[in-house]
Each structure stands twice: as structure tokens, then as C-alpha cells.
Enzyme design. Sequence first.
Site, short mmCIF file in Angstrom:
data_model
loop_
_atom_site.label_atom_id
_atom_site.label_comp_id
_atom_site.label_asym_id
_atom_site.label_seq_id
_atom_site.Cartn_x
_atom_site.Cartn_y
_atom_site.Cartn_z
N THR A 62 54.96 54.70 71.38
CA THR A 62 55.09 55.14 72.22
C THR A 62 54.06 56.25 73.56
OG1 THR A 62 57.05 56.63 71.77
CG2 THR A 62 57.61 53.73 72.39
N TYR A 125 49.83 51.15 76.12
CA TYR A 125 50.72 51.28 76.26
C TYR A 125 51.52 50.11 76.95
CZ TYR A 125 55.53 51.50 75.90
OH TYR A 125 57.24 51.90 75.64
#
Length: 283
Positions: A62, A125
Site C-alpha cells: 500500500t 498501486y
Amino acid sequence: MRVFVTGVKGQLGYDVVNELEKRGHTAIGVDIEEMDITDGEAVRRVISGAGPDAVVHCAAYTAVDAAEDNEELCRRVNALGTENIVRACRELDCKLMYISTDYVFNGQGTRPWEPDDERGPLNVYGQTKYEGELAVETLEKYFIVRIAWVFGVNGKNFIKTMLNLGKTRDSLTVVDDQIGSPTYTYDLARLLTDMVETDRYGRYHATNEGLCSWYEFACEIFKKAGIEVKVSPVSSDMYPAKAKRPMNSRMDKSKLERMGFVPMPSWQDALERYLEAIGEIRK
């Protein structure tokens, strides 16, 4: 019910395990030390050994900005790691709940994102989480739950950062042109448990109710914590980051109610309870 939870050391995984146990379910929580999700054989062995009825997959790479320089690692965790979990769930014929993100969308406009909207990630991401979603969608028994602006007791988050800065500075600048819904992992864990107890599969969006900018969120944090600090709004252009951020993180959650799930409380209510939980509320 036996529920296997990945990423148990993170903010959400920690709360999901607590909520499952509170309701009398057997929760098997793992993190990288117990199971490296990038190792397909280890994933098959550990999950089949646990024999779960459902898997809640919270583990993810993350670090949004770092992902731009570490694309291979980010993809190995978020996409290939998820594929490994999908294979294990297919072998066991168990439910899979995949925790995803608003970053799978392009972050533009002002309309709240609906669960079946076209996906178009802005950054590495988001792209790798999208690839994870595609892997999950090859199963029959799956939930894809997209979340945003998360904060929990276990781990780092925007609130803790603001509280630390507010105790050492007289003034701060915070961006005011990114809009979303701050979301407490305690509330989210309760909703996810409600969902995994059913077979109402599909894509969902799950955040606390209400909208704000990061600037408005910061102001409310300091107000509720009783910290006097001058907060000034600025545009995102003032904080250039390696990874492009979504300006629009509004999430349409109406499907939750249509499918019989209880929506989460307002983000302001969640913030107050969170500050109480970490001992930072103004008495």
C-alpha cells in the site's frame, strides 16, 4: 464459521480478526511471517491446512508513492499474491473477500463511483489492485469490497500524523481539493463480517457516511482532540507526489442497503469514537 484473514498486522486485518472472534467465529489471522502471499506453494499449503469456509484478503502493498519505483514488487504482492489466494480458494471451494480500493478508478469528476463503473487506475498501486480484482472475478463465490481513507487503532494513518504534527507546530497546510469519506476500520470490520456471513456476492463500496476534503478532515481532528493549530487549505499542486492521487474518492454505497446490509455511521461519529479509543479526545 472458520475465516482465514491475511494482513492481520495491518489496521483492517487486526480489527476483522477481533470482530470475527467477538461473534464466535474461528479466525485464523496471518501476516508475512506465517504466509508469504507471493509464494504460491506456501499459500496453498497454509490455507488448505487451515481449512477455512472463507478468506478475507486484507494483505497488500500500500505504499502508493514507493510503488512507482517498485512496480515489480507491488505487482508481485497485489496481483500475483492475490492470484495465489484465488487458486487456493478455488481448490477449497471457499468464499473469498478481497479488500480493494477507490484507486482502481481514474479519480476524476464529482459523481460518486459505483461498484460496476469502468476501472482506469491512475498509478501503479491502483493498477496492481485492479489486476487483483480481475483475478478474484474468475471465482464464483467472491466479494470485492473497495474502501478508502482508512484509519484504525493498529498502524499509521492520517489522524495519527495530524495529531503528531499538531502537537509540535502552530500551523499546517492540508490539501482541500481531494474529496472522500474517512473510514474507521472498527466499523468496516463489523460490516465485512456481516457480509462474509452471507452469500450475497459481488462488488461493493464501503466507507463511513459523509464527505469531506483532507483539509476539512484535519480541522475536525484538531477540533475534537482539543488541539489549537492554524490549518490552511492548499491545492494538491502544492504537494507534488510521485504517484498521482485521485481528486474524487466519492463512493456510491447504495448497493449495501439494497443487499440488506446496514450502512456505517458518519465519519464524524467514527472519528470521535476513534479518538476516544486512542486516548486523544478532548475531555
